[in-house]
Design a protein around this motif. Structure first.
Motif, mmCIF file in Angstrom:
data_model
loop_
_atom_site.group_PDB
_atom_site.id
_atom_site.type_symbol
_atom_site.label_atom_id
_atom_site.label_comp_id
_atom_site.label_asym_id
_atom_site.label_seq_id
_atom_site.Cartn_x
_atom_site.Cartn_y
_atom_site.Cartn_z
ATOM 1 N N SER A 1 23.829 13.425 9.478
ATOM 2 C CA SER A 1 24.770 13.064 10.477
ATOM 3 C C SER A 1 26.099 13.887 10.667
ATOM 4 O O SER A 1 27.058 13.683 10.988
ATOM 5 N N TYR B 1 20.655 16.684 12.039
ATOM 6 C CA TYR B 1 21.541 16.128 12.562
ATOM 7 C C TYR B 1 21.089 14.607 12.011
ATOM 8 O O TYR B 1 21.801 13.789 11.434
ATOM 9 N N HIS B 2 19.949 14.216 12.376
ATOM 10 C CA HIS B 2 19.488 12.922 12.136
ATOM 11 C C HIS B 2 19.404 12.712 10.334
ATOM 12 O O HIS B 2 19.580 11.570 10.291
ATOM 13 N N ARG B 3 19.189 13.601 9.912
ATOM 14 C CA ARG B 3 19.157 13.568 8.364
ATOM 15 C C ARG B 3 20.494 13.341 7.590
ATOM 16 O O ARG B 3 20.741 12.725 6.803
ATOM 17 N N ARG C 1 26.140 17.954 12.520
ATOM 18 C CA ARG C 1 25.774 19.011 13.386
ATOM 19 C C ARG C 1 25.203 19.990 12.465
ATOM 20 O O ARG C 1 26.410 20.469 11.988
ATOM 21 N N LYS D 1 10.499 20.040 9.033
ATOM 22 C CA LYS D 1 11.259 19.253 8.027
ATOM 23 C C LYS D 1 11.157 19.976 6.713
ATOM 24 O O LYS D 1 12.469 19.760 5.988
ATOM 25 N N GLU E 1 17.860 19.103 15.170
ATOM 26 C CA GLU E 1 17.752 17.818 15.351
ATOM 27 C C GLU E 1 17.443 16.955 14.202
ATOM 28 O O GLU E 1 18.037 15.918 13.903
ATOM 29 N N LEU E 2 16.511 17.387 13.698
ATOM 30 C CA LEU E 2 16.027 16.911 12.197
ATOM 31 C C LEU E 2 17.434 17.021 11.401
ATOM 32 O O LEU E 2 17.606 16.137 10.578
ATOM 33 N N ASP F 1 14.563 22.115 17.410
ATOM 34 C CA ASP F 1 13.986 20.749 16.830
ATOM 35 C C ASP F 1 14.428 20.706 15.200
ATOM 36 O O ASP F 1 14.730 19.443 14.896
ATOM 37 N N GLU G 1 14.335 22.085 7.641
ATOM 38 C CA GLU G 1 15.811 21.291 7.441
ATOM 39 C C GLU G 1 15.989 21.070 5.837
ATOM 40 O O GLU G 1 17.227 21.025 5.655
#
Lengths: 314, 314
Positions: A287, A283-285, A289, A243, A280-281, A277, A246
């Motif tokens: 939106s 992208y999740h945070r 890539r 995290k 992914e975090l 990983d 990210e």
């Protein structure tokens, strides 16, 4: 999970030959260099260095430094170095920088495994003829020094034992010390620099349970001096380093002008570890890539190289 | 020079058999145990432990603990342990002791080579499921904690470079800080815990040249708290650890009742390293041979064992 795509079998002699062709004579074939180096793991890269040196009697790193330039050169240089050596260089650059990027020091000391950190300290001796803590202590003072030196010299116990009552007790010490600025900062240093990471995570969780917000949120709400900033970074790196990374990527890419040093450091040090990983975090945070954000912000060979490490071909 | 006399060739199976005979059934043949163990180096002792365990399915150390007693048992126990493990035990005992023998912590951290100290920290993890610095920090506070933790976590640069101007500058910092108690004790800690030993010796020499007396003499003349006492021990250990050990032996043997723990620690940890030099210093300073002083002060199997390690046969 790693984003690096490297072959199971490879022939260092062939790679060395391709690299030699790419750098010899006028001009440089950057794409060939990226195609090789962007797809070799740390051990393979060291084998290539050694093979290249014995085949062509020159240091591959020095040769690439003279052929490449700018952020591409910097990224390639860090990437080719043996990982402990790369961290030693990153730490030294952070200490020599006029802005003193102490968060890099805190990050290295808090994210690496105990034995990895010892290897960085060894590499630092070898390269800079001083100990890492010697240079850290020379530039700092007070609690801030005590904390940074404590972090870089730590050799935390790596076991999974958790003492719950200790977690409760030390969560309270942390809470009181941060709330009340006259609190026992010395105890904050003791706890954060000597306890095992497993124990510390339990302490941070206990803090959350008892107070309804995380200790790093609490720290953010304080006016911060260097010391509290460093405490904040250490807690984030110990609690959840993915995290943390990210966030570093997000800030680096959002900046007007992009912070290439931050971007390079995260990609180069995590590609072989857990960049998948972190992606992914991201992208999740956001939106978006990570590879698209990177492609938009940087350009040229530097862009092609980083995207290769992030796992997207160009 | 070492005082230990050990054979170039030996057969661990034969040794294990002799030891097994010495401990089995009623009574114990202490002389046989001393004759073997008092003449095996660290690697040989570990081979004997492993061989004994595989031949007789019991732990040699546990067996000896149940057969021997008192100071002889303690000395044999420490001697059989792998050296890093022995130091970890010595450090832990010092921290658990009601009197808290912090000078043992300072001694271990200041005398050992940087890589040796790392091995002690590893052994401490393995045996006590905590880091050494975690236990040291838990029992201390203030400058004293900062200094002890700084010493045990140090990984000094091992090179021989000396910066003369730095030595002069830091000798002055040490002088001012010690003379003027409100001086910068934080800087004293920084210097003593991060500089290389070679650099520190140059600093101590510069101090002597500039002030006409040594820094440790100066410290002795101060009323001392725990912190200054620890500084004194560290400086003596870094400056000339053989002289330091001679003094420890002298005090241990002069005490009414003899301080066996101190005596055992020095003999057991130095026999394989430089006890011969320490013996010479002892004779030079006291006009009595170390083995004669030891023979006069202690008795029984403990005496026979220590004298064997010191290099005199009984």
């Amino acid at each position: 999970m790693s984003t690096l795509v490297s072959p199971h079998h490879f022939t260092p002699e062939d790679d060395a030959m391709v690299l030699y062709k790419a750098v010899k004579g006028w001009g440089t074939d950057e794409s060939a260099i990226i195609a090789i180096m962007g797809h070799r793991n740390a051990i393979q890269r060291q084998q290539i260095r050694l093979t290249y040196e014995s085949m062509y009697e020159e240091d591959l790193i020095k040769r690439l430094e003279s052929e490449l330039s700018g952020n591409f050169e910097k990224a390639m240089y860090r990437w080719i170095l043996e990982p402990s050596d790369c961290y030693a260089v990153l730490a030294n650059v952070a200490l020599k920088n006029v802005y003193r990027d102490y968060h890099v020091i805190v990050e290295i000391a808090s994210v690496l495994k105990p034995e990895e950190l010892l290897n960085v300290r060894r590499a630092y001796h070898y390269r800079f003829h001083h100990s890492l803590e010697e240079h850290v202590a020379a530039h700092t003072s007070g609690y801030f020094r005590q904390f940074l030196v404590g972090l870089v010299t730590s050799f935390r116990y790596g076991g999974d034992n958790i003492h719950s009552s200790l977690a409760k007790y030390e969560a309270e010490i942390l809470h009181d010390a941060i709330k009340n600025k006259k609190g026992n900062l010395e105890e904050v240093i003791r706890i954060l620099t000597t306890r095992s990471k497993t124990q510390l995570k339990a302490t941070f969780n206990r803090y959350r349970d008892d107070h309804g917000y995380s200790i790093s949120k609490r720290l953010l709400s304080e006016e911060s001096d260097d010391f509290l900033k460093a405490v904040h970074v250490a807690i984030r790196c110990i609690d959840d380093h993915k995290k943390y990374y990210e966030k570093i990527l997000r800030s680096a890419l959002k900046k007007i002008g992009t912070d290439e040093d931050e971007l390079t450091r995260v990609v180069v040090t995590r590609a072989e570890k857990d960049l998948k990983d972190i992606k992914e975090l991201y992208y999740h945070r956001n939106s978006v890539r990570l590879e698209d954000a990177v492609a938009r912000e940087i350009s040229g060979d530097y862009k092609r190289f980083l995207l290769t490490l992030i796992g997207r071909e160009y």
